[in-house]
Design an enzyme around this catalytic site. Structure first.
Site, PDB file in Angstrom:
ATOM      1  N   GLY A  11      53.703  48.436  45.690  1.00  0.00           N
ATOM      2  CA  GLY A  11      52.474  48.097  46.396  1.00  0.00           C
ATOM      3  C   GLY A  11      52.640  46.915  47.330  1.00  0.00           C
ATOM      4  N   HIS A  12      53.813  46.801  47.970  1.00  0.00           N
ATOM      5  CA  HIS A  12      54.126  45.607  48.776  1.00  0.00           C
ATOM      6  C   HIS A  12      53.315  45.500  50.058  1.00  0.00           C
ATOM      7  CE1 HIS A  12      56.488  48.588  50.960  1.00  0.00           C
ATOM      8  NE2 HIS A  12      56.624  47.717  51.932  1.00  0.00           N
ATOM      9  N   GLY A  14      49.950  46.194  50.166  1.00  0.00           N
ATOM     10  CA  GLY A  14      48.566  45.855  49.844  1.00  0.00           C
ATOM     11  C   GLY A  14      48.335  44.354  49.889  1.00  0.00           C
ATOM     12  N   MET A  15      47.102  43.952  49.679  1.00  0.00           N
ATOM     13  CA  MET A  15      46.762  42.527  49.760  1.00  0.00           C
ATOM     14  C   MET A  15      47.542  41.708  48.724  1.00  0.00           C
ATOM     15  SD  MET A  15      43.032  40.662  49.605  1.00  0.00           S
ATOM     16  CE  MET A  15      42.571  41.354  48.026  1.00  0.00           C
ATOM     17  N   GLY A  17      50.340  42.751  46.762  1.00  0.00           N
ATOM     18  CA  GLY A  17      51.789  42.933  46.891  1.00  0.00           C
ATOM     19  C   GLY A  17      52.368  42.179  48.075  1.00  0.00           C
ATOM     20  N   SER A 108      43.009  43.847  36.295  1.00  0.00           N
ATOM     21  CA  SER A 108      41.759  43.537  36.979  1.00  0.00           C
ATOM     22  C   SER A 108      40.766  42.992  35.962  1.00  0.00           C
ATOM     23  CB  SER A 108      41.205  44.808  37.619  1.00  0.00           C
ATOM     24  OG  SER A 108      39.818  44.705  37.825  1.00  0.00           O
ATOM     25  N   SER A 109      39.846  42.164  36.426  1.00  0.00           N
ATOM     26  CA  SER A 109      38.863  41.570  35.511  1.00  0.00           C
ATOM     27  C   SER A 109      37.891  42.608  34.954  1.00  0.00           C
ATOM     28  CB  SER A 109      38.093  40.458  36.225  1.00  0.00           C
ATOM     29  OG  SER A 109      37.437  40.971  37.368  1.00  0.00           O
ATOM     30  N   CYS A 110      37.881  43.823  35.514  1.00  0.00           N
ATOM     31  CA  CYS A 110      36.966  44.861  35.009  1.00  0.00           C
ATOM     32  C   CYS A 110      37.394  45.386  33.639  1.00  0.00           C
ATOM     33  CB  CYS A 110      36.851  46.005  35.996  1.00  0.00           C
ATOM     34  SG  CYS A 110      38.336  47.014  36.124  1.00  0.00           S
ATOM     35  N   TYR A 137      39.023  53.330  35.746  1.00  0.00           N
ATOM     36  CA  TYR A 137      39.988  52.357  36.272  1.00  0.00           C
ATOM     37  C   TYR A 137      40.306  51.303  35.211  1.00  0.00           C
ATOM     38  CZ  TYR A 137      42.019  48.814  39.365  1.00  0.00           C
ATOM     39  OH  TYR A 137      42.862  47.897  39.955  1.00  0.00           O
ATOM     40  N   LYS A 141      43.912  50.301  33.288  1.00  0.00           N
ATOM     41  CA  LYS A 141      44.474  48.944  33.296  1.00  0.00           C
ATOM     42  C   LYS A 141      44.680  48.418  31.873  1.00  0.00           C
ATOM     43  CE  LYS A 141      45.177  48.318  37.595  1.00  0.00           C
ATOM     44  NZ  LYS A 141      46.562  48.127  38.060  1.00  0.00           N
ATOM     45  N   HIS A 180      35.094  45.316  49.036  1.00  0.00           N
ATOM     46  CA  HIS A 180      34.425  44.476  48.051  1.00  0.00           C
ATOM     47  C   HIS A 180      33.503  43.487  48.763  1.00  0.00           C
ATOM     48  CE1 HIS A 180      37.955  45.903  45.615  1.00  0.00           C
ATOM     49  NE2 HIS A 180      36.943  46.160  44.816  1.00  0.00           N
TER      50      HIS A 180
END
Length: 314
Positions: A11-12, A14-15, A17, A108-110, A137, A141, A180
């Site tokens: 995932g390099h 993405g934001m 990565g 993720s915090s979810c 999701y 995780k 988001h």
């Protein structure tokens, strides 16, 4: 991590990565192996097996995932569960089979229960029901965290898991439907300023509180933990500070230079009242964030103007 070690960042682009990639380059690492999704489908078990067999990375960062906002999470429930399980299962298992020295799994915090006490401590995992809209999701995780722990327990793998709070920064997603809250605000206030709109409408009362971490600060934390953290269980990464959506809206408005009004549509839902990470575990390990929210939003807005503003012209 040795400077010559081969590092695979899944995932390099993405934001997250890309932030990890920038940080490692800055620290003097040069031996990266990367693949884009059109050259390696991480959901494909055989393709991932062949990739690991060929490249034999020493260190792995799992920053690849199928992600999206509430609408996407709720609409594509099967895809969010299947794709994310496949991606992480393949990477974690092949890391074990090919002798990866250390792996970091990003969640993720979810993952925390919907009604968990605030701030969210690591031990609240699996103590209650999840938020329904992004349950698939979150379950993926949680499975990733438990898989890292299981491979540590059974095979002695040094696999660690980190749970970031809400992130923003370079290479963020500014899509009108799928972004988001913070990037969505940056885009909407910018467009309102450009179009001379008299007001911007924000959903809800503005009272929910949220925590935001600049993605490059997350990368700093990930690098620090990769060098200094070797334990089972996950560790939260955040600022330990939050603000209301209303205060956030006025901050973004001020930074972008929009002079109109802000209206709050109280007929729309507020969402969870608060989602704040307890970061005492992280701070006890010796790391604290450095980019203030105002500084980070200025940097993100400049990135939006440089690289994403064409979206607004469609």
């Amino acid at each position: 991590m040795e400077k010559e070690a081969k590092i695979y960042i899944a995932g390099h682009r993405g934001m997250v990565g890309s932030a990890i990639y920038r940080k490692l380059k800055k620290e003097g690492f040069t031996n990266f192996v990367t693949r884009t999704s059109d050259t390696l489908d991480l959901r494909n078990q055989q393709a991932v097996a062949d990739f690991f067999e060929q490249e034999k990375p020493d260190y792995v960062f799992v920053a690849a995932a199928k992600v999206g906002g509430i609408i996407a999470n709720n609409t594509y429930r099967a895809e969010f569960l299947y794709d994310n399980l496949q991606i992480q299962n393949n990477i974690i298992h092949q890391s074990y089979l090919n002798g990866v020295k250390k792996l970091m799994f990003l969640g993720s915090s979810c993952i925390y229960p919907k009604m968990a006490p605030q701030p969210l401590k690591e031990e609240y995992l699996l103590t209650g029901l999840l938020e329904e809209t992004n349950e698939p999701y979150a379950i993926a995780k949680i499975a990733g965290i438990k898989m890292c722990d299981a491979y540590r327990a059974q095979y002695g793998c040094n696999y660690i898991s980190v749970m970031p709070t809400n992130l923003y920064g370079y290479n963020d997603n500014y899509h009108p439907q799928n972004s988001h809250v913070l990037p969505a605000m940056i885009r909407r206030f910018h467009e309102a300023k450009e179009n001379g709109a008299p007001a911007v409408t924000i959903w809800g009362t503005g009272s929910p509180k949220r925590e935001f971490l600049f993605a490059d600060d997350l990368a700093e934390a990930c690098y620090y933990l990769m060098l200094n953290y070797n334990e089972a269980g996950h560790i939260n990464i955040g600022t330990g500070e939050d603000l209301s959506i209303k205060d956030l809206a006025y901050l973004v408005k001020d930074i972008i230079g929009y002079t109109g009004e802000i209206n709050f549509d109280t007929s729309k839902p507020d969402g969870t009242p608060r989602k704040l990470m307890d970061v005492s575990k992280l701070q006890s390990k010796g790391w604290k964030y450095s980019t203030t929210l105002a500084e980070g939003i200025k940097l993100a807005y400049q990135d939006f103007l440089n690289n994403h503003n064409h979206l607004a012209e469609r």
